[in-house]
Enzyme design. Structure first.
Site, PDB file in Angstrom:
ATOM      1  N   CYS A  56       5.146  -2.473  -1.212  1.00  0.00           N
ATOM      2  CA  CYS A  56       6.226  -1.971  -2.067  1.00  0.00           C
ATOM      3  C   CYS A  56       7.592  -2.115  -1.403  1.00  0.00           C
ATOM      4  CB  CYS A  56       6.013  -0.504  -2.395  1.00  0.00           C
ATOM      5  SG  CYS A  56       4.315   0.031  -2.562  1.00  0.00           S
ATOM      6  N   ASP A  88       2.040   5.933  -2.007  1.00  0.00           N
ATOM      7  CA  ASP A  88       0.964   6.669  -2.652  1.00  0.00           C
ATOM      8  C   ASP A  88      -0.389   5.970  -2.550  1.00  0.00           C
ATOM      9  OD1 ASP A  88       3.009   8.327  -3.285  1.00  0.00           O
ATOM     10  OD2 ASP A  88       2.637   8.384  -5.434  1.00  0.00           O
ATOM     11  N   CYS A 129       8.477   2.173  -3.442  1.00  0.00           N
ATOM     12  CA  CYS A 129       7.347   3.074  -3.695  1.00  0.00           C
ATOM     13  C   CYS A 129       7.697   4.171  -4.692  1.00  0.00           C
ATOM     14  CB  CYS A 129       6.869   3.707  -2.384  1.00  0.00           C
ATOM     15  SG  CYS A 129       5.936   2.571  -1.346  1.00  0.00           S
ATOM     16  N   ASP A 130       6.660   4.754  -5.265  1.00  0.00           N
ATOM     17  CA  ASP A 130       6.794   5.667  -6.405  1.00  0.00           C
ATOM     18  C   ASP A 130       7.911   6.698  -6.271  1.00  0.00           C
ATOM     19  OD1 ASP A 130       4.600   4.292  -7.207  1.00  0.00           O
ATOM     20  OD2 ASP A 130       3.245   5.994  -7.283  1.00  0.00           O
ATOM     21  N   LYS A 131       7.852   7.518  -5.212  1.00  0.00           N
ATOM     22  CA  LYS A 131       8.791   8.642  -5.106  1.00  0.00           C
ATOM     23  C   LYS A 131      10.158   8.203  -4.607  1.00  0.00           C
ATOM     24  CE  LYS A 131       5.367  10.923  -6.439  1.00  0.00           C
ATOM     25  NZ  LYS A 131       4.471   9.738  -6.463  1.00  0.00           N
ATOM     26  N   CYS A 201       3.106  -1.558  -7.062  1.00  0.00           N
ATOM     27  CA  CYS A 201       1.935  -1.714  -7.938  1.00  0.00           C
ATOM     28  C   CYS A 201       2.346  -2.284  -9.295  1.00  0.00           C
ATOM     29  CB  CYS A 201       1.242  -0.380  -8.117  1.00  0.00           C
ATOM     30  SG  CYS A 201       0.540   0.271  -6.581  1.00  0.00           S
ATOM     31  N   GLU A 451      -1.633  13.679  -6.133  1.00  0.00           N
ATOM     32  CA  GLU A 451      -2.179  12.887  -7.234  1.00  0.00           C
ATOM     33  C   GLU A 451      -3.690  12.769  -7.055  1.00  0.00           C
ATOM     34  OE1 GLU A 451      -0.179   9.132  -7.307  1.00  0.00           O
ATOM     35  OE2 GLU A 451       1.663   9.985  -8.111  1.00  0.00           O
ATOM     36  N   SER A 477      -1.853   9.844 -10.751  1.00  0.00           N
ATOM     37  CA  SER A 477      -1.177   8.574 -10.537  1.00  0.00           C
ATOM     38  C   SER A 477      -0.848   7.947 -11.879  1.00  0.00           C
ATOM     39  CB  SER A 477      -2.093   7.639  -9.744  1.00  0.00           C
ATOM     40  OG  SER A 477      -1.628   6.317  -9.796  1.00  0.00           O
TER      41      SER A 477
END
Length: 574
Positions: A56, A88, A129-131, A201, A451, A477
């Site tokens: 990521c 994650d 990345c996600d956060k 992702c 998650e 997730s």
């Protein structure tokens, strides 16, 4: 835009670069090779979430170098710095996931501290990345200096025996392997081919959901969040973002001019329309909070309720982010939503133009089937639904995109941690028709609101995805599919109803009506509450302890400070 004409009289960097008293400060800048001219220009923070933790983030440093060229070309002086991320996919399924949501606020805090400490005038933020996406956007609106957001781009899809796959398939393969439906050799092969490049992702999981949000909310340039990480054209977006932030300085267009109530509603609309991650219902209220705008889970859910689901994206659909970009990108999705009245077109954006002006030259692509016209949706209501009832007075959320049935009723099977539930799933010691309950995983109780992808993917891999439901005060997730309800509030750790459940209690979920109920009277719940005792945590020091002392409930975004409404000044005006 010529930065030479921009006065520093009202810019933060005047505190470090202007006047005789700042000679010592300037000496540090000369030590890094800056010229007098560069010191006299606006200083632009280029914040990158680069690290070697995951694909990521791995390309962000290269992209940051191009951003810096864009800033310099527009007569600004870029100053690069990095912040943390927690990935994650690697943190998932063990205690490391407790760090994930906490990292969102640490990212926002660390960007704020760097900008404040060095008095930078503007911000270009790169995240993967996600956060890191909401964390970076939270920092932008908190600081309120001219800002442009850049997403590092999605990963390319993998290929397994001629089938396009994502990391979601690997998580589900673990479930297949556990019941003997996949061999050791096949599991080894799929894990090696699922993630073939740099990037986040690839499906409409949390990273791509929040990237879609970044364009819709107006902090990112059109098309910039859709191009996959390996595509060289990302350099164009990076360079343009560096140039554009200098124009925003000159025009004094700030993030809080962009992130308004209407812009937040636009953001919620694209989440629903794309079947995005339930995590958006946590992050949008947090971004709003930084501006001093009240916008909680129920506000998000109202937008979800009236927005059509139109993007056929994984995990509920069949396409990935790369496919949507090549079909026309996030602007294609936004264009049809705007044309049919689901977006506010008068919101100003990072381009300096309104959303409607940005969409003027976006043409509908009738040769693709990734995104449907908003008047011919997959379903008439959004791919994500808010729930409320006596089991969740402060709300809950479920992704319904791709689900065959949106109602479920069954007896509770209670677990006080994800590990307990995952063990039961791994051993197949659960039954069809049950509602699996994972509690004490909320923001305070976790701490960190983990998650549950490892558990939900294992259930799906075992072929039980539509035969059980799962509810939690933790999170899911963006890759989760099946009847999985998260963010149940109040959480168990503060005495919420989910903490009062017992095995066998009948739970009913109706995502059509937006209801989640347990078959207990108010008097029965009250009696159980008198017997309930807070659960002790073994996180009694360090960052997770610190987080648990300040974090609020999921309904409002798991907030850790009073936000914009409590400000007496914002950084941009120091």
């Amino acid at each position: 835009m010529d930065a030479k004409v921009i006065s520093k009289a009202n810019l933060p960097s005047r505190h470090t670069t202007v006047g005789p008293a700042r000679a010592p400060h300037r000496s540090y800048l000369y030590a890094m090779g800056l010229s007098t001219e560069e010191i006299n220009q606006p200083l632009v923070g280029v914040a990158s979430c680069w690290n070697e933790a995951a694909p990521c983030n791995i390309s962000l440093m290269r992209q940051a170098q191009v951003v810096k060229k864009g800033v310099a070309a527009a007569n600004g002086t870029p100053r690069e710095f990095c912040t943390i991320t927690v990935t994650d996919g690697i943190a998932m399924g063990h205690q490391g996931m407790k760090s994930s949501l906490v990292s969102r606020d640490v990212i926002a805090d660390s960007v704020e501290l760097t900008m404040r400490g060095h008095c930078y005038d503007a911000l270009v933020g790169l995240a993967g990345c996600d956060k890191s996406l909401p964390g970076m956007m939270m920092a932008m609106v908190r600081l309120n200096v001219p800002s442009v957001f850049i997403y590092g781009g999605s990963i390319l899809p993998g290929s397994f025996r001629g089938r396009q796959i994502t990391v979601q398939d690997v998580f589900e393969a673990v479930g297949q392997h556990s019941v003997g439906d996949m061999s050791d050799e096949d599991l080894a092969e799929i894990e090696q081919v699922a993630c073939p490049s740099a990037g986040s992702c690839g499906a409409q999981f949390t990273a791509n959901t929040m990237a879609t949000v970044a364009e819709a909310i107006g902090l990112a340039l059109p098309y910039s969040c859709g191009a996959p990480a390996p595509y060289e054209m990302r350099d164009r977006f990076s360079f343009a973002s560096g140039e554009k932030v200098m124009e925003l300085i000159a025009r004094n267009i700030r993030p809080r001019d962009v992130v308004t109530r209407k812009a937040l509603e636009n953001a919620a609309s694209v989440v629903a329309a794309s079947g995005g991650s339930t995590n958006a219902a946590l992050h949008l209220p947090a971004i709003a909070h930084e501006c001093g705008i009240e916008f909680d889970l129920f506000d998000v859910a109202e937008i979800f309720k009236k927005t059509p689901y139109i993007a056929d994206l994984k995990p509920g659909g069949k396409y990935v982010a790369k496919d949507m970009f090549e079909a026309g990108g996030i602007p294609l999705l936004m264009k049809t939503l705007l044309d049919h009245g689901y977006l506010h077109g008068d919101c100003i954006t990072a381009t300096g133009r309104t959303l409607a002006e940005n969409m003027e030259h976006v043409a509908w692509n009738a040769e693709q089937d990734v995104v449907r016209p908003a008047d011919k949706p997959i379903t008439k209501t959004g791919g994500v639904v808010g729930l409320k009832g006596n089991l969740a007075p402060d709300g809950a959320i479920v992704k319904v995109a791709g689900m065959k049935s949106q109602t479920f009723s069954g007896p509770a099977r209670c677990f006080d941690s994800e590990e307990e539930c995952f063990e039961a799933v791994s051993n197949r010691s659960y039954k069809e028709g049950e509602v699996l309950v994972i509690r004490y995983e909320g923001p305070k109780g976790g701490p960190g609101m983990r998650e549950m992808l490892a558990t939900t993917a294992a259930i799906y891999g075992q072929g039980m995805g539509d035969k059980v439901a799962l509810i939690t005060d933790g999170r899911f997730s963006g890759a989760t599919r099946g009847f999985c309800i998260g963010h149940v509030g109040p959480e168990a750790a503060v005495g919420g109803p989910i903490g009062l459940l017992r095995d066998g209690d009948i739970i009913s979920i109706d995502a059509v009506k937006g209801a989640i109920e347990v078959d207990l009277t108010d008097d029965e719940l009250a009696a159980r509450r008198t017997e309930w005792k807070p659960r002790e945590t073994d996180y009694t020091s360090g960052v997770l302890w610190k987080y648990a002392q300040t974090v609020g409930d999921a309904r409002k975004g798991a907030l850790t400070h009073p936000g914009g409404a409590a400000e007496k000044h914002c950084y941009a005006d120091i």
